[in-house]
Design a protein around this motif. Structure first.
Motif, PDB file in Angstrom:
ATOM      1  N   GLN A  20       0.834  -1.197   0.000  1.00 18.51           N
ATOM      2  CA  GLN A  20       0.000   0.000   0.000  1.00 18.51           C
ATOM      3  C   GLN A  20       0.867   1.245   0.000  1.00 18.51           C
ATOM      4  O   GLN A  20       1.848   1.335   0.731  1.00 18.51           O
ATOM      5  CB  GLN A  20      -0.902   0.020   1.249  1.00 18.51           C
ATOM      6  CG  GLN A  20      -1.872  -1.153   1.325  1.00 18.51           C
ATOM      7  CD  GLN A  20      -2.850  -1.025   2.489  1.00 18.51           C
ATOM      8  OE1 GLN A  20      -3.282   0.061   2.843  1.00 18.51           O
ATOM      9  NE2 GLN A  20      -3.206  -2.167   3.077  1.00 18.51           N
ATOM     10  N   TYR A  22       0.199   5.558   0.200  1.00 18.16           N
ATOM     11  CA  TYR A  22      -0.862   6.406   0.728  1.00 18.16           C
ATOM     12  C   TYR A  22      -1.074   7.636  -0.152  1.00 18.16           C
ATOM     13  O   TYR A  22      -0.200   7.992  -0.939  1.00 18.16           O
ATOM     14  CB  TYR A  22      -0.541   6.731   2.196  1.00 18.16           C
ATOM     15  CG  TYR A  22      -0.475   5.437   2.991  1.00 18.16           C
ATOM     16  CD1 TYR A  22      -1.649   4.770   3.327  1.00 18.16           C
ATOM     17  CD2 TYR A  22       0.745   4.823   3.289  1.00 18.16           C
ATOM     18  CE1 TYR A  22      -1.615   3.547   3.988  1.00 18.16           C
ATOM     19  CE2 TYR A  22       0.790   3.600   3.945  1.00 18.16           C
ATOM     20  CZ  TYR A  22      -0.398   2.968   4.296  1.00 18.16           C
ATOM     21  OH  TYR A  22      -0.368   1.747   4.920  1.00 18.16           O
ATOM     22  N   ARG A  49      -2.034  -8.243  -0.227  1.00 14.36           N
ATOM     23  CA  ARG A  49      -3.168  -7.428   0.248  1.00 14.36           C
ATOM     24  C   ARG A  49      -2.977  -6.034  -0.318  1.00 14.36           C
ATOM     25  O   ARG A  49      -1.899  -5.441  -0.147  1.00 14.36           O
ATOM     26  CB  ARG A  49      -3.157  -7.443   1.778  1.00 14.36           C
ATOM     27  CG  ARG A  49      -4.206  -6.557   2.425  1.00 14.36           C
ATOM     28  CD  ARG A  49      -4.288  -6.822   3.935  1.00 14.36           C
ATOM     29  NE  ARG A  49      -4.905  -5.688   4.582  1.00 14.36           N
ATOM     30  CZ  ARG A  49      -6.002  -5.748   5.350  1.00 14.36           C
ATOM     31  NH1 ARG A  49      -6.577  -6.902   5.630  1.00 14.36           N
ATOM     32  NH2 ARG A  49      -6.499  -4.651   5.872  1.00 14.36           N
ATOM     33  N   LYS A  72     -10.010   1.756   1.484  1.00 14.75           N
ATOM     34  CA  LYS A  72      -9.989   2.666   2.627  1.00 14.75           C
ATOM     35  C   LYS A  72     -10.696   3.951   2.235  1.00 14.75           C
ATOM     36  O   LYS A  72     -10.352   4.560   1.221  1.00 14.75           O
ATOM     37  CB  LYS A  72      -8.552   2.996   3.013  1.00 14.75           C
ATOM     38  CG  LYS A  72      -7.858   1.937   3.823  1.00 14.75           C
ATOM     39  CD  LYS A  72      -6.524   2.490   4.311  1.00 14.75           C
ATOM     40  CE  LYS A  72      -5.667   1.409   4.879  1.00 14.75           C
ATOM     41  NZ  LYS A  72      -4.303   1.866   5.153  1.00 14.75           N
ATOM     42  N   GLU A 186      -1.843  -9.370  11.794  1.00  5.78           N
ATOM     43  CA  GLU A 186      -1.559  -8.199  10.956  1.00  5.78           C
ATOM     44  C   GLU A 186      -1.427  -6.983  11.849  1.00  5.78           C
ATOM     45  O   GLU A 186      -2.192  -6.799  12.786  1.00  5.78           O
ATOM     46  CB  GLU A 186      -2.681  -7.984   9.924  1.00  5.78           C
ATOM     47  CG  GLU A 186      -2.474  -6.718   9.090  1.00  5.78           C
ATOM     48  CD  GLU A 186      -3.382  -6.631   7.871  1.00  5.78           C
ATOM     49  OE1 GLU A 186      -4.050  -7.625   7.539  1.00  5.78           O
ATOM     50  OE2 GLU A 186      -3.400  -5.556   7.239  1.00  5.78           O
ATOM     51  N   ARG A 188       1.932  -3.983  12.492  1.00  3.47           N
ATOM     52  CA  ARG A 188       3.227  -3.721  13.144  1.00  3.47           C
ATOM     53  C   ARG A 188       4.117  -4.964  13.218  1.00  3.47           C
ATOM     54  O   ARG A 188       4.879  -5.116  14.165  1.00  3.47           O
ATOM     55  CB  ARG A 188       3.004  -3.070  14.533  1.00  3.47           C
ATOM     56  CG  ARG A 188       2.207  -1.774  14.440  1.00  3.47           C
ATOM     57  CD  ARG A 188       1.981  -1.113  15.773  1.00  3.47           C
ATOM     58  NE  ARG A 188       1.300  -1.932  16.757  1.00  3.47           N
ATOM     59  CZ  ARG A 188      -0.019  -2.206  16.746  1.00  3.47           C
ATOM     60  NH1 ARG A 188      -0.793  -1.726  15.802  1.00  3.47           N
ATOM     61  NH2 ARG A 188      -0.548  -2.971  17.689  1.00  3.47           N
ATOM     62  N   THR A 210       4.184  -2.472   5.950  1.00  2.60           N
ATOM     63  CA  THR A 210       5.141  -1.363   5.984  1.00  2.60           C
ATOM     64  C   THR A 210       6.595  -1.828   5.907  1.00  2.60           C
ATOM     65  O   THR A 210       7.396  -1.255   5.155  1.00  2.60           O
ATOM     66  CB  THR A 210       4.920  -0.572   7.300  1.00  2.60           C
ATOM     67  OG1 THR A 210       3.551  -0.189   7.364  1.00  2.60           O
ATOM     68  CG2 THR A 210       5.805   0.660   7.344  1.00  2.60           C
TER      69      THR A 210
HETATM   70  C1  LIG Z   1      -4.630   0.254  10.608  1.00  3.20           C
HETATM   71  C2  LIG Z   1      -4.577   0.271   9.105  1.00  3.20           C
HETATM   72  O1  LIG Z   1      -5.057   1.181   8.487  1.00  3.20           O
HETATM   73  N1  LIG Z   1      -3.985  -0.796   8.514  1.00  3.20           N
HETATM   74  C3  LIG Z   1      -3.894  -0.886   7.094  1.00  3.20           C
HETATM   75  C4  LIG Z   1      -4.690  -2.005   6.604  1.00  3.20           C
HETATM   76  O2  LIG Z   1      -4.755  -2.411   5.513  1.00  3.20           O
HETATM   77  C5  LIG Z   1      -2.515  -0.740   6.511  1.00  3.20           C
HETATM   78  O3  LIG Z   1      -2.201   0.638   6.586  1.00  3.20           O
HETATM   79  C6  LIG Z   1      -1.358  -1.541   7.132  1.00  3.20           C
HETATM   80  O4  LIG Z   1      -0.196  -1.205   6.432  1.00  3.20           O
HETATM   81  C7  LIG Z   1      -1.561  -3.037   7.082  1.00  3.20           C
HETATM   82  O5  LIG Z   1      -2.553  -3.394   8.005  1.00  3.20           O
HETATM   83  C8  LIG Z   1      -0.297  -3.846   7.409  1.00  3.20           C
HETATM   84  O6  LIG Z   1       0.198  -3.470   8.651  1.00  3.20           O
HETATM   85  P1  LIG Z   1       1.720  -3.018   8.816  1.00  3.20           P
HETATM   86  O7  LIG Z   1       1.985  -1.985   7.762  1.00  3.20           O
HETATM   87  O8  LIG Z   1       1.798  -2.436  10.211  1.00  3.20           O
HETATM   88  O9  LIG Z   1       2.594  -4.261   8.623  1.00  3.20           O
END
Ligand SMILES: CC(=O)N[C@H](C=O)[C@@H](O)[C@H](O)[C@H](O)COP(=O)(O)O
Length: 228
Positions: A20, A22, A49, A72, A186, A188, A210
């Protein structure tokens, strides 16, 4: 390819990569998302994803593995695929699994989580991943017919603290309750050790985002460590 609940077995103990970018970021382009997703698959991702309808479409064309899609809308409250309309659009864009807000909060279209999941199942072939923020969310989502349970919103919905790294206590609590649906860790998961710990806590599969696909954040982590 339609992904069935039985087909999910192929994801057991596997890594799923969230790709993803932003709004406003240089990599916010569906072609880029598809390329990043294909690169993650080369590295061993068993599924990916992605966020946004065009991203789902481009990624479906770019990879052979299951695509978990979401939409989103906004940043606060219920923003991950918040309504049935959003969810059906994600399914129509080609997602094998539609990830939706799986909390017990009120939804903008007034439908309950149960009604939303039933609507997705009635109108599409997609499976439903409920992005949960607590144990009670997870139990309600399984009761409501979700096909997969994610800890995506732990630390973001107000019910759990925002842990450094994955919320291992929540994972262990959900896993030990044997709710009967695959539990996806899922949120952090920032290191390979975190991914291992999430499996050891009882996760069926692990999503990392991330730490693999967001260069601006990763660069900041390096810089922060160097100048602390
Ligand atoms: C809370 C929210 O909006 N989470 C989103 C869900 O799709 C994404 O911004 C996250 O990057 C994803 O969940 C993976 O998590 P992490 O990037 O921490 O590995």
């Amino acid at each position: 390819m339609i992904l069935t609940a039985e087909g999910l077995e192929a994801l057991r103990s596997q890594l799923i990569v969230s790709c993803q970018a932003y709004p406003g970021e240089p990599m916010r382009d569906p072609r880029t998302t598809g390329q990043v997703a294909a690169s993650a698959v080369i590295g061993g991702a068993a599924a990916v994803r992605v966020q946004g309808l065009a991203d789902v479409q481009f990624t479906r064309a770019a990879v052979e593995v299951p695509v978990i899609g979401l939409w989103k809308d906004g940043h606060d409250g219920v923003f991950i695929t918040p309504t049935l309309r959003h969810a059906l659009a994600v399914a129509n864009a080609g997602a094998h699994v539609v990830a939706i807000d799986g909390t017990r909060r009120a939804r903008p279209d007034g439908l309950s989580l149960v009604e939303t999941i039933a609507g997705i199942h009635a109108e599409s072939h997609a499976l439903v991943m409920a992005d949960c923020g607590s144990f009670d969310d997870a139990a309600a989502a399984v009761q409501g017919g979700a096909d997969l349970i994610g800890t995506t919103l732990a630390g973001y919905s107000g019910e759990r603290p925002k842990t450094d790294g994955p919320d291992l206590a929540l994972l262990a609590e959900i896993a030990s309750a044997n709710l009967g649906k695959p539990l996806i860790a899922e949120g952090r998961i920032h290191t390979p050790a975190h991914a291992r710990q999430a499996l050891d806590a009882g996760a069926f599969a692990v999503v990392a985002g991330t730490a693999i696909t967001h260069p601006a954040s990763i660069t900041g982590w390096f810089k922060g460590a160097m100048h602390a």
